[in-house]
Design a protein around this motif. Structure first.
Motif, mmCIF file in Angstrom:
data_model
loop_
_atom_site.group_PDB
_atom_site.id
_atom_site.type_symbol
_atom_site.label_atom_id
_atom_site.label_comp_id
_atom_site.label_asym_id
_atom_site.label_seq_id
_atom_site.Cartn_x
_atom_site.Cartn_y
_atom_site.Cartn_z
ATOM 1 N N GLY A 118 0.790 -1.231 0.000
ATOM 2 C CA GLY A 118 0.000 0.000 0.000
ATOM 3 C C GLY A 118 0.819 1.276 0.000
ATOM 4 N N GLU A 119 2.139 1.174 -0.121
ATOM 5 C CA GLU A 119 3.007 2.345 -0.161
ATOM 6 C C GLU A 119 3.664 2.442 -1.528
ATOM 7 N N LEU A 120 3.925 3.666 -1.959
ATOM 8 C CA LEU A 120 4.550 3.898 -3.255
ATOM 9 C C LEU A 120 6.055 4.061 -3.075
ATOM 10 N N TRP A 121 6.822 3.291 -3.841
ATOM 11 C CA TRP A 121 8.283 3.301 -3.761
ATOM 12 C C TRP A 121 8.868 3.630 -5.122
ATOM 13 N N VAL A 122 9.989 4.307 -5.135
ATOM 14 C CA VAL A 122 10.692 4.597 -6.379
ATOM 15 C C VAL A 122 11.932 3.702 -6.414
ATOM 16 N N LYS A 123 12.152 3.083 -7.555
ATOM 17 C CA LYS A 123 13.260 2.138 -7.695
ATOM 18 C C LYS A 123 14.212 2.635 -8.775
ATOM 19 N N ASN A 124 15.490 2.391 -8.552
ATOM 20 C CA ASN A 124 16.549 2.657 -9.531
ATOM 21 C C ASN A 124 16.922 4.131 -9.641
ATOM 22 N N MET A 125 16.537 4.954 -8.683
ATOM 23 C CA MET A 125 16.930 6.361 -8.686
ATOM 24 C C MET A 125 18.374 6.452 -8.201
ATOM 25 N N HIS A 126 19.206 7.137 -8.961
ATOM 26 C CA HIS A 126 20.618 7.255 -8.595
ATOM 27 C C HIS A 126 20.863 8.591 -7.917
ATOM 28 N N ILE A 127 21.336 8.535 -6.684
ATOM 29 C CA ILE A 127 21.794 9.720 -5.961
ATOM 30 C C ILE A 127 23.232 9.427 -5.570
ATOM 31 N N ALA A 128 24.166 10.208 -6.120
ATOM 32 C CA ALA A 128 25.590 9.965 -5.896
ATOM 33 C C ALA A 128 25.933 10.115 -4.419
ATOM 34 N N GLU A 129 26.975 9.411 -3.994
ATOM 35 C CA GLU A 129 27.425 9.523 -2.611
ATOM 36 C C GLU A 129 27.900 10.947 -2.347
ATOM 37 N N TYR A 130 27.639 11.421 -1.140
ATOM 38 C CA TYR A 130 28.060 12.763 -0.747
ATOM 39 C C TYR A 130 29.565 12.754 -0.543
ATOM 40 N N SER A 131 30.246 13.729 -1.129
ATOM 41 C CA SER A 131 31.708 13.734 -1.126
ATOM 42 C C SER A 131 32.300 13.873 0.279
ATOM 43 N N TYR A 132 31.593 14.543 1.197
ATOM 44 C CA TYR A 132 32.106 14.721 2.549
ATOM 45 C C TYR A 132 31.505 13.725 3.540
#
Length: 156
Positions: free
Chosen positions: A60-74
């Motif tokens: 019953g919840e909406l999920w997003v799959k395969n979204m790329h968020i790069a690692e934070y440099s710090y």
């Protein structure tokens, strides 16, 4: 005492350009997204991508799959996984409407844009979409070329 000017937030507008070419949007919604601290910092640096992303329902919840968020440099050991599944936040009424529409063959839910609103919160614009046929895609290319040609003719 100096007057401090409010700092203008950076304009974050991450788009899924391929989505409008492959799909015909039937209806659009704006959803919140559950993120960790290092994820929002990477998004503010516009280090994210919506290529090949899609949404699905689980319990019953909406999920997003395969979204790329790069690692934070710090970010140290607290960094996030780059392609983990993230929960989208919508009202119950919108969730019910999307769940019913997704059951219809040919329809899918895709993220089209990620942005930061005026309150500083990350939002995702999602669309209930129907896949285009090959001839529809050719028609889209032709219309885009015609607009470009008309703009070039009137610009001279």
């Amino acid at each position: 005492m100096k007057d401090k000017k409010p700092t203008k937030p950076t304009q974050v507008n991450i788009r899924n350009k391929r989505a409008s070419f492959d799909y015909e949007f039937v209806e659009t919604f704006t959803a919140g997204i559950v993120l960790t601290g290092t994820e929002i910092k990477s998004i503010r640096e516009t280090r994210a991508s919506l290529v090949d992303t899609y949404c699905y329902f689980a319990a019953g919840e909406l999920w997003v799959k395969n979204m790329h968020i790069a690692e934070y440099s710090y970010g140290s050991y607290n960094n996030h996984a780059t392609r983990r599944e993230r929960k989208l936040l919508l009202t119950r009424k919108e969730l019910r409407k999307l769940q019913q529409a997704e059951k219809t063959p040919g329809f899918t839910i895709i993220p089209t844009r990620m942005f930061i609103n005026e309150k500083g919160l990350c939002k995702v614009a999602i669309a209930l979409a129907k896949g285009k046929k090959e001839y529809d895609k050719r028609q889209s290319i032709k219309e885009k070329d015609d607009k470009r040609e008309m703009a070039r003719m009137f610009k001279v």
